[in-house]
Each structure stands twice: as structure tokens, then as C-alpha cells.
Design a protein around this motif. Structure first.
Motif, short mmCIF file in Angstrom:
data_model
loop_
_atom_site.label_atom_id
_atom_site.label_comp_id
_atom_site.label_asym_id
_atom_site.label_seq_id
_atom_site.Cartn_x
_atom_site.Cartn_y
_atom_site.Cartn_z
N MET A 24 0.84 -1.20 0.00
CA MET A 24 0.00 0.00 0.00
C MET A 24 0.88 1.25 0.00
SD MET A 24 -3.34 -0.81 2.27
CE MET A 24 -3.06 -2.34 3.11
N GLN A 25 2.03 1.19 0.68
CA GLN A 25 2.92 2.35 0.70
C GLN A 25 3.51 2.62 -0.69
OE1 GLN A 25 3.49 4.63 3.28
NE2 GLN A 25 4.24 5.70 1.46
N ASP A 29 2.97 6.05 -2.75
CA ASP A 29 4.07 6.83 -3.32
C ASP A 29 3.82 7.13 -4.80
OD1 ASP A 29 5.32 6.75 -0.85
OD2 ASP A 29 6.72 5.14 -1.43
N ARG A 30 3.34 6.13 -5.53
CA ARG A 30 3.07 6.32 -6.97
C ARG A 30 1.90 7.26 -7.21
NH1 ARG A 30 5.71 2.42 -10.47
NH2 ARG A 30 6.98 1.08 -9.18
N THR A 39 -2.57 8.23 2.28
CA THR A 39 -1.84 7.38 3.22
C THR A 39 -2.17 5.91 2.97
OG1 THR A 39 -3.63 7.42 4.84
CG2 THR A 39 -1.97 9.19 4.98
N GLU A 40 -1.41 5.03 3.63
CA GLU A 40 -1.73 3.60 3.55
C GLU A 40 -3.13 3.34 4.09
OE1 GLU A 40 1.35 0.60 4.66
OE2 GLU A 40 2.50 2.41 5.14
N ALA A 41 -3.49 4.02 5.17
CA ALA A 41 -4.83 3.86 5.75
C ALA A 41 -5.90 4.30 4.75
CB ALA A 41 -4.96 4.65 7.04
N GLY A 42 -5.62 5.37 4.02
CA GLY A 42 -6.57 5.84 3.01
C GLY A 42 -6.74 4.82 1.90
N ILE A 43 -5.64 4.22 1.48
CA ILE A 43 -5.71 3.18 0.44
C ILE A 43 -6.52 2.00 0.95
CG2 ILE A 43 -4.34 1.44 -0.77
CD1 ILE A 43 -2.28 3.66 -1.26
#
Length: 91
Positions: A24-25, A29-30, A39-43
Motif C-alpha cells: 500500500m505504501q 508513493d506512486r 496514506t496507507e490507511a486511506g488506500i
């Protein structure tokens, strides 16, 4: 590698991330390279259907994955309602 079930022209964004082997990170980043911060949580929230992504985010997400924005589907936020079946009624 995980296979994608055909959904017509629509593709689940989580499946594409997993097929590419991205965390997810890495995806965050992409997406950030497309000018949209997430954020990862958003994803996770979008991938699991807990939150609906904005059109701007979905466009950046699709570009990050290398697909056309119109081919992105993040899944329903709730089960679809069938005509003629009251909500909460079982078949």
C-alpha cells in the motif's frame, strides 16, 4: 501472482496492486507522483469499501497503476439493492 476474475472492462484496484506485488505504501508513493496525497490507511479504506475515493484520487490511482481511469472500480460501499426486494429481506 493472483488471477483477476473478469469484470468486463472494470478492474478492482486492489487486485491490480496485488498483481503488481506493490505494498500500500508503494502505491501511495506512486499516487503521490501524480500530485495526490494519500496514506496507507486511506488506500486500505478505499480498497475495502469503507470510503469512496474522489474522482481526482481515482484518476491519480489509475494513472499510478498504468490503466485508464474509466476502468477503475473500487467496489461498492454496500451491497447493491435488487429491484422488488425490500432492503434487509432475504431471498
Amino acid at each position: 501472482m493472483t488471477a483477476i476474475e473478469p469484470l468486463g472492462p472494470m478492474v478492482r484496484i486492489r487486485d491490480l496492486r496485488l498483481i503488481r506485488g506493490w505494498t500500500m505504501q508503494q502505491l501511495a508513493d506512486r499516487i503521490g507522483e501524480q500530485g495526490v496525497s494519500i496514506t496507507e490507511a486511506g488506500i486500505s479504506n478505499v480498497e475495502t469499501g469503507g470510503k469512496q475515493a474522489s474522482e481526482r484520487l481515482l484518476t491519480a490511482w489509475a494513472k499510478a497503476l498504468g490503466i485508464e481511469p474509466m476502468n477503475v472500480w473500487h467496489g461498492p460501499l454496500r451491497k447493491p439493492v435488487e429491484r422488488g426486494v425490500p432492503v434487509g429481506a432475504s431471498k
